[in-house]
Write a protein that holds these residues in place. Structure first.
Motif, PDB file in Angstrom:
ATOM      1  N   ASP A  51       0.767   4.111  -2.857  1.00 24.33           N
ATOM      2  CA  ASP A  51       0.535   5.520  -2.525  1.00 24.33           C
ATOM      3  C   ASP A  51       1.601   6.420  -3.150  1.00 24.33           C
ATOM      4  O   ASP A  51       1.299   7.506  -3.659  1.00 24.33           O
ATOM      5  CB  ASP A  51       0.520   5.714  -1.012  1.00 24.33           C
TER       6      ASP A  51
ATOM      7  N   LYS B 285      -0.456   1.093   7.997  1.00 26.38           N
ATOM      8  CA  LYS B 285       0.417   1.024   6.831  1.00 26.38           C
ATOM      9  C   LYS B 285      -0.218   0.260   5.679  1.00 26.38           C
ATOM     10  O   LYS B 285       0.419   0.059   4.643  1.00 26.38           O
ATOM     11  CB  LYS B 285       1.754   0.388   7.222  1.00 26.38           C
ATOM     12  N   GLY B 286      -1.445  -0.189   5.871  1.00 29.55           N
ATOM     13  CA  GLY B 286      -2.173  -0.845   4.786  1.00 29.55           C
ATOM     14  C   GLY B 286      -2.022  -2.346   4.727  1.00 29.55           C
ATOM     15  O   GLY B 286      -2.426  -2.956   3.733  1.00 29.55           O
TER      16      GLY B 286
ATOM     17  N   GLN C 114       0.825  -1.207   0.000  1.00 27.26           N
ATOM     18  CA  GLN C 114       0.000   0.000   0.000  1.00 27.26           C
ATOM     19  C   GLN C 114       0.858   1.255   0.000  1.00 27.26           C
ATOM     20  O   GLN C 114       0.535   2.238  -0.680  1.00 27.26           O
ATOM     21  CB  GLN C 114      -0.927   0.013   1.209  1.00 27.26           C
ATOM     22  N   GLN C 115       1.952   1.241   0.744  1.00 33.02           N
ATOM     23  CA  GLN C 115       2.850   2.401   0.743  1.00 33.02           C
ATOM     24  C   GLN C 115       3.440   2.647  -0.640  1.00 33.02           C
ATOM     25  O   GLN C 115       3.559   3.793  -1.077  1.00 33.02           O
ATOM     26  CB  GLN C 115       3.969   2.197   1.765  1.00 33.02           C
TER      27      GLN C 115
END
Length: 204
Positions: free
Chosen positions: A79, A133-134, A75-76
């Motif tokens: 993003d 953090k996803g 996810q980071q």
């Protein structure tokens, strides 16, 4: 599709709008290569060629660079690529690419994150930090089960007590209640806190 707007981002980089929507960023030479200008019509094939020949390659390189500088969750990474204004389908391909080489592994990320912080964080704190953090709940819970047994929680509590200067031989009950409250707010279990404090008092 119609190029409805070309917006200058830097001296060499431009934001391309197709049919009124922000679509991607291109450099000046790439605009010339594809003869793009406001009002120009492009076919689906031309659009796909721009994605595959330019943007996917660029996104893969960007993803690799981001992962070389520090470990990241999927996810980071998504993003970061989204912040670079890559189209969703380009981001998917770049993420799939790095995952195929094992450069992204959320479970392994969670394990390393826990191992590096379990001496000062409760299980609950770590869970919520990783969730933010996803990471998927299943990955977080598996990593915690593997890397954060009850004895590690008790060790973290002992470190906290030492930092606070907790002296079981001289402390009064009110201070003990405050210390226990602080530990519980950090997410430590009452049973672990009570166990550590009782052992400390016994050994004092």
């Amino acid at each position: 599709m119609t190029v409805t707007k070309i917006e200058t981002v830097t001296k060499t980089k431009y934001r391309i709008y197709l049919d009124g929507q922000i679509t991607f960023l291109l450099y000046k030479g790439e605009l010339s290569r594809y003869c793009l200008g406001e009002g120009v019509q492009i076919t689906r094939e031309q659009y796909q060629e721009i994605l595959d020949s330019i943007l996917v390659k660029r996104a893969k390189l960007r993803a690799m660079h981001l992962l070389n500088t520090m470990g990241r969750t999927e996810q980071q990474l998504r993003d970061k690529l989204q912040a670079g204004e890559y189209p969703p389908e380009v981001i998917d391909k770049a993420v799939d690419y790095v995952k195929s080489f094992g450069y992204i592994n959320d479970l392994e990320y969670a394990r390393n994150f826990i191992l590096g912080r379990k001496s000062r964080k409760s299980r609950t704190e770590l869970y919520h930090l990783l969730l933010a953090k996803g990471l998927e709940k299943d990955d977080i819970e598996q990593a915690l089960d593997e890397c954060y047994p009850a004895e590690d929680a008790q060790a973290a509590i002992r470190i906290f007590l030492r930092k606070k200067g907790y002296d079981p031989g001289s402390v009064n009950p009110e201070t003990t209640r405050k210390i226990m409250g602080a530990l519980m707010r950090k997410g430590f279990r009452y049973e672990d806190i009570r166990h550590v404090i009782q052992v400390s008092e016994w050994n004092a």
